[in-house]
Design a protein around this motif. Structure first.
Motif, PDB file in Angstrom:
ATOM      1  N   SER A   1       0.826  -1.209   0.000  1.00  0.00           N
ATOM      2  CA  SER A   1       0.000   0.000   0.000  1.00  0.00           C
ATOM      3  C   SER A   1       0.862   1.261   0.000  1.00  0.00           C
ATOM      4  CB  SER A   1      -0.936   0.001   1.209  1.00  0.00           C
ATOM      5  OG  SER A   1      -0.199  -0.056   2.420  1.00  0.00           O
ATOM      6  N   ARG A   2       2.065   1.179   0.577  1.00  0.00           N
ATOM      7  CA  ARG A   2       2.955   2.342   0.599  1.00  0.00           C
ATOM      8  C   ARG A   2       3.423   2.703  -0.803  1.00  0.00           C
ATOM      9  NH1 ARG A   2       7.001  -0.020   5.036  1.00  0.00           N
ATOM     10  NH2 ARG A   2       6.549  -1.817   3.688  1.00  0.00           N
ATOM     11  N   ASP A   3       3.671   1.694  -1.627  1.00  0.00           N
ATOM     12  CA  ASP A   3       4.086   1.957  -3.006  1.00  0.00           C
ATOM     13  C   ASP A   3       2.947   2.563  -3.813  1.00  0.00           C
ATOM     14  OD1 ASP A   3       6.649   0.870  -2.551  1.00  0.00           O
ATOM     15  OD2 ASP A   3       5.907  -1.152  -2.927  1.00  0.00           O
ATOM     16  N   MET A   4       1.759   2.015  -3.636  1.00  0.00           N
ATOM     17  CA  MET A   4       0.599   2.546  -4.367  1.00  0.00           C
ATOM     18  C   MET A   4       0.285   3.970  -3.922  1.00  0.00           C
ATOM     19  SD  MET A   4      -1.938  -0.753  -4.811  1.00  0.00           S
ATOM     20  CE  MET A   4      -1.847  -1.371  -3.133  1.00  0.00           C
ATOM     21  N   LEU A   5       0.423   4.235  -2.611  1.00  0.00           N
ATOM     22  CA  LEU A   5       0.185   5.590  -2.096  1.00  0.00           C
ATOM     23  C   LEU A   5       1.206   6.567  -2.669  1.00  0.00           C
ATOM     24  CD1 LEU A   5      -1.404   7.447  -0.210  1.00  0.00           C
ATOM     25  CD2 LEU A   5       0.162   6.797   1.639  1.00  0.00           C
ATOM     26  N   TYR A   6       2.439   6.103  -2.824  1.00  0.00           N
ATOM     27  CA  TYR A   6       3.482   6.958  -3.412  1.00  0.00           C
ATOM     28  C   TYR A   6       3.087   7.370  -4.830  1.00  0.00           C
ATOM     29  CZ  TYR A   6       7.712   8.211  -5.927  1.00  0.00           C
ATOM     30  OH  TYR A   6       8.614   8.860  -6.733  1.00  0.00           O
ATOM     31  N   PHE A   7       2.691   6.407  -5.655  1.00  0.00           N
ATOM     32  CA  PHE A   7       2.352   6.718  -7.042  1.00  0.00           C
ATOM     33  C   PHE A   7       1.126   7.631  -7.115  1.00  0.00           C
ATOM     34  CE2 PHE A   7       4.862   2.851  -8.095  1.00  0.00           C
ATOM     35  CZ  PHE A   7       5.692   3.426  -9.039  1.00  0.00           C
ATOM     36  N   ILE A   8       0.147   7.366  -6.285  1.00  0.00           N
ATOM     37  CA  ILE A   8      -1.047   8.214  -6.281  1.00  0.00           C
ATOM     38  C   ILE A   8      -0.674   9.641  -5.870  1.00  0.00           C
ATOM     39  CG2 ILE A   8      -3.261   8.629  -5.125  1.00  0.00           C
ATOM     40  CD1 ILE A   8      -3.552   5.559  -4.924  1.00  0.00           C
ATOM     41  N   SER A   9       0.190   9.771  -4.865  1.00  0.00           N
ATOM     42  CA  SER A   9       0.625  11.090  -4.407  1.00  0.00           C
ATOM     43  C   SER A   9       1.396  11.820  -5.502  1.00  0.00           C
ATOM     44  CB  SER A   9       1.506  10.958  -3.160  1.00  0.00           C
ATOM     45  OG  SER A   9       0.798  10.347  -2.099  1.00  0.00           O
ATOM     46  N   LEU A  10       2.217  11.077  -6.241  1.00  0.00           N
ATOM     47  CA  LEU A  10       3.002  11.676  -7.325  1.00  0.00           C
ATOM     48  C   LEU A  10       2.084  12.191  -8.429  1.00  0.00           C
ATOM     49  CD1 LEU A  10       5.993  12.087  -8.246  1.00  0.00           C
ATOM     50  CD2 LEU A  10       5.751   9.952  -9.521  1.00  0.00           C
ATOM     51  N   ILE A  11       1.087  11.392  -8.779  1.00  0.00           N
ATOM     52  CA  ILE A  11       0.123  11.794  -9.814  1.00  0.00           C
ATOM     53  C   ILE A  11      -0.646  13.029  -9.378  1.00  0.00           C
ATOM     54  CG2 ILE A  11      -1.977  11.081 -11.038  1.00  0.00           C
ATOM     55  CD1 ILE A  11      -0.839   8.163 -10.824  1.00  0.00           C
ATOM     56  N   VAL A  12      -1.092  13.035  -8.130  1.00  0.00           N
ATOM     57  CA  VAL A  12      -1.833  14.186  -7.598  1.00  0.00           C
ATOM     58  C   VAL A  12      -0.950  15.430  -7.590  1.00  0.00           C
ATOM     59  CG1 VAL A  12      -2.909  15.149  -5.521  1.00  0.00           C
ATOM     60  CG2 VAL A  12      -3.427  12.805  -6.219  1.00  0.00           C
ATOM     61  N   PHE A  13       0.305  15.273  -7.184  1.00  0.00           N
ATOM     62  CA  PHE A  13       1.221  16.420  -7.109  1.00  0.00           C
ATOM     63  C   PHE A  13       1.394  17.075  -8.474  1.00  0.00           C
ATOM     64  CE2 PHE A  13       5.550  18.037  -7.761  1.00  0.00           C
ATOM     65  CZ  PHE A  13       5.598  19.031  -6.787  1.00  0.00           C
ATOM     66  N   PHE A  14       1.690  16.283  -9.500  1.00  0.00           N
ATOM     67  CA  PHE A  14       1.918  16.863 -10.824  1.00  0.00           C
ATOM     68  C   PHE A  14       0.622  17.356 -11.453  1.00  0.00           C
ATOM     69  CE2 PHE A  14       6.099  14.779 -10.624  1.00  0.00           C
ATOM     70  CZ  PHE A  14       6.883  15.792 -11.149  1.00  0.00           C
ATOM     71  N   SER A  15      -0.501  16.757 -11.106  1.00  0.00           N
ATOM     72  CA  SER A  15      -1.792  17.252 -11.611  1.00  0.00           C
ATOM     73  C   SER A  15      -2.107  18.616 -11.006  1.00  0.00           C
ATOM     74  CB  SER A  15      -2.904  16.250 -11.280  1.00  0.00           C
ATOM     75  OG  SER A  15      -2.705  15.018 -11.950  1.00  0.00           O
ATOM     76  N   LEU A  16      -1.846  18.759  -9.715  1.00  0.00           N
ATOM     77  CA  LEU A  16      -2.063  20.056  -9.055  1.00  0.00           C
ATOM     78  C   LEU A  16      -1.091  21.100  -9.584  1.00  0.00           C
ATOM     79  CD1 LEU A  16      -2.665  18.924  -5.348  1.00  0.00           C
ATOM     80  CD2 LEU A  16      -4.365  19.776  -6.982  1.00  0.00           C
ATOM     81  N   ALA A  17       0.138  20.682  -9.859  1.00  0.00           N
ATOM     82  CA  ALA A  17       1.125  21.601 -10.418  1.00  0.00           C
ATOM     83  C   ALA A  17       0.695  22.072 -11.803  1.00  0.00           C
ATOM     84  CB  ALA A  17       2.493  20.928 -10.482  1.00  0.00           C
ATOM     85  N   THR A  18       0.115  21.168 -12.590  1.00  0.00           N
ATOM     86  CA  THR A  18      -0.387  21.539 -13.915  1.00  0.00           C
ATOM     87  C   THR A  18      -1.528  22.533 -13.796  1.00  0.00           C
ATOM     88  OG1 THR A  18       0.181  19.327 -14.733  1.00  0.00           O
ATOM     89  CG2 THR A  18      -1.306  20.642 -16.088  1.00  0.00           C
ATOM     90  N   ARG A  19      -2.434  22.285 -12.860  1.00  0.00           N
ATOM     91  CA  ARG A  19      -3.545  23.228 -12.652  1.00  0.00           C
ATOM     92  C   ARG A  19      -3.020  24.606 -12.261  1.00  0.00           C
ATOM     93  NH1 ARG A  19      -7.881  22.785  -7.774  1.00  0.00           N
ATOM     94  NH2 ARG A  19      -5.964  23.316  -6.664  1.00  0.00           N
ATOM     95  N   LEU A  20      -1.982  24.635 -11.429  1.00  0.00           N
ATOM     96  CA  LEU A  20      -1.399  25.909 -11.008  1.00  0.00           C
ATOM     97  C   LEU A  20      -0.822  26.663 -12.204  1.00  0.00           C
ATOM     98  CD1 LEU A  20      -0.675  27.729  -8.605  1.00  0.00           C
ATOM     99  CD2 LEU A  20       1.497  26.488  -8.426  1.00  0.00           C
ATOM    100  N   VAL A  21      -0.176  25.943 -13.118  1.00  0.00           N
ATOM    101  CA  VAL A  21       0.381  26.575 -14.317  1.00  0.00           C
ATOM    102  C   VAL A  21      -0.740  27.165 -15.172  1.00  0.00           C
ATOM    103  CG1 VAL A  21       1.615  26.165 -16.470  1.00  0.00           C
ATOM    104  CG2 VAL A  21       2.433  25.111 -14.351  1.00  0.00           C
ATOM    105  N   ILE A  22      -1.840  26.402 -15.302  1.00  0.00           N
ATOM    106  CA  ILE A  22      -2.979  26.889 -16.093  1.00  0.00           C
ATOM    107  C   ILE A  22      -3.592  28.126 -15.455  1.00  0.00           C
ATOM    108  CG2 ILE A  22      -5.320  26.320 -16.864  1.00  0.00           C
ATOM    109  CD1 ILE A  22      -4.439  23.449 -17.115  1.00  0.00           C
ATOM    110  N   GLN A  23      -3.752  28.091 -14.146  1.00  0.00           N
ATOM    111  CA  GLN A  23      -4.340  29.215 -13.446  1.00  0.00           C
ATOM    112  C   GLN A  23      -3.477  30.461 -13.532  1.00  0.00           C
ATOM    113  OE1 GLN A  23      -4.958  27.530  -9.525  1.00  0.00           O
ATOM    114  NE2 GLN A  23      -7.077  26.969  -9.986  1.00  0.00           N
TER     115      GLN A  23
END
Length: 243
Positions: A217-239
């Motif tokens: 579960s720690r590995d899966m949580l890492y990947f999910i966190s990474l995806i969320v981080f870059f998705s939020l970063a992309t939204r910030l760039v758009i905004q």
């Protein structure tokens, strides 16, 4: 959001680039796993396994996934349709997720044909079926998480520029750094007791764990966190275009 996602998929599949990316991925894997002699050749292995697929794919995806995502925002900016896209009745996050979902589905299209490798090794085993099914299943899950992470990084890279080539190069660099950069940094012995923490920040450590068929579960949580981080970063760039 669904309409935007389908638009991205249609746009990709209507171009020769879309099919080339999928074909190149399958050809590289096929040559390395079945034709070229070496450590990755399945037929030269001492036991029935498709582990080579999961060793090769991260490096192949490192170039092919940025090729998929490089145009997603860069093309919108260059064509002047970015402002029109932002006026649609969808949130910035929905726009990001539609681009991400389209990219992930295209990666899934690339991975699905590799099940032929699994079936082939399954039949070639002695006796037939002498393959670690659980390990193969876990490794495929890890490959999907890896692909999704690369897609989120590639979409972020595309949001930074209107030049597709620049977006591709940024995407490749970020994927490379996230995959082995932290691992290389941890080997410098500059961080003392924090070396293990630095190592755990990289994709390679978690992907390698899942490639063994271990679904932690720690590995899966890492990947999910990474995806969320870059998705939020992309939204910030758009905004930032609205500031």
């Amino acid at each position: 959001m669904g309409a935007l996602m389908l638009k991205e998929i249609r746009s990709f599949l209507n171009s020769i680039t879309g099919y080339l990316v999928i074909v190149v991925y399958l050809l590289i894997n096929s040559f390395l796993l079945w034709m070229f002699p070496g450590v990755f050749n399945i037929l030269e292995g001492s036991y029935a396994s498709i582990d080579s697929l999961f060793l090769v794919s991260p490096w192949v995806f490192m170039f092919l996934i940025p090729a998929i995502t490089m145009r997603m925002f860069a093309d919108e900016k260059k064509a002047g349709t970015m402002e029109l896209l932002l006026t649609r009745p969808v949130t910035d996050m929905q726009i990001v997720l539609s681009k991400f979902s389209a990219g992930f589905i295209l990666v899934l299209f690339s991975i699905l044909p590799t099940l032929i490798y699994y079936v082939s090794v399954y039949q070639l085993g002695n006796p037939v079926g002498n393959i670690d099914n659980g390990g193969a299943f876990g490794s495929y899950i890890g490959l999907l998480f890896l692909g999704a992470s690369y897609v989120s990084i590639g979409v972020f890279a595309s949001s930074l520029t209107e030049n597709q080539i620049v977006a591709f190069l940024i995407g490749v660099f970020l994927c490379l750094f996230m995959y082995i950069g932290f691992e290389q940094m941890s080997e410098l012995n500059l961080f003392g007791n924090a070396d293990l923490f630095i190592l755990s920040m990289g994709i390679s450590e978690h992907y390698t764990s899942m490639s063994r068929g271990v679904l932690d579960s720690r590995d899966m949580l890492y990947f999910i966190s990474l995806i969320v981080f870059f998705s939020l970063a992309t939204r910030l760039v758009i905004q930032s275009r609205k500031w």
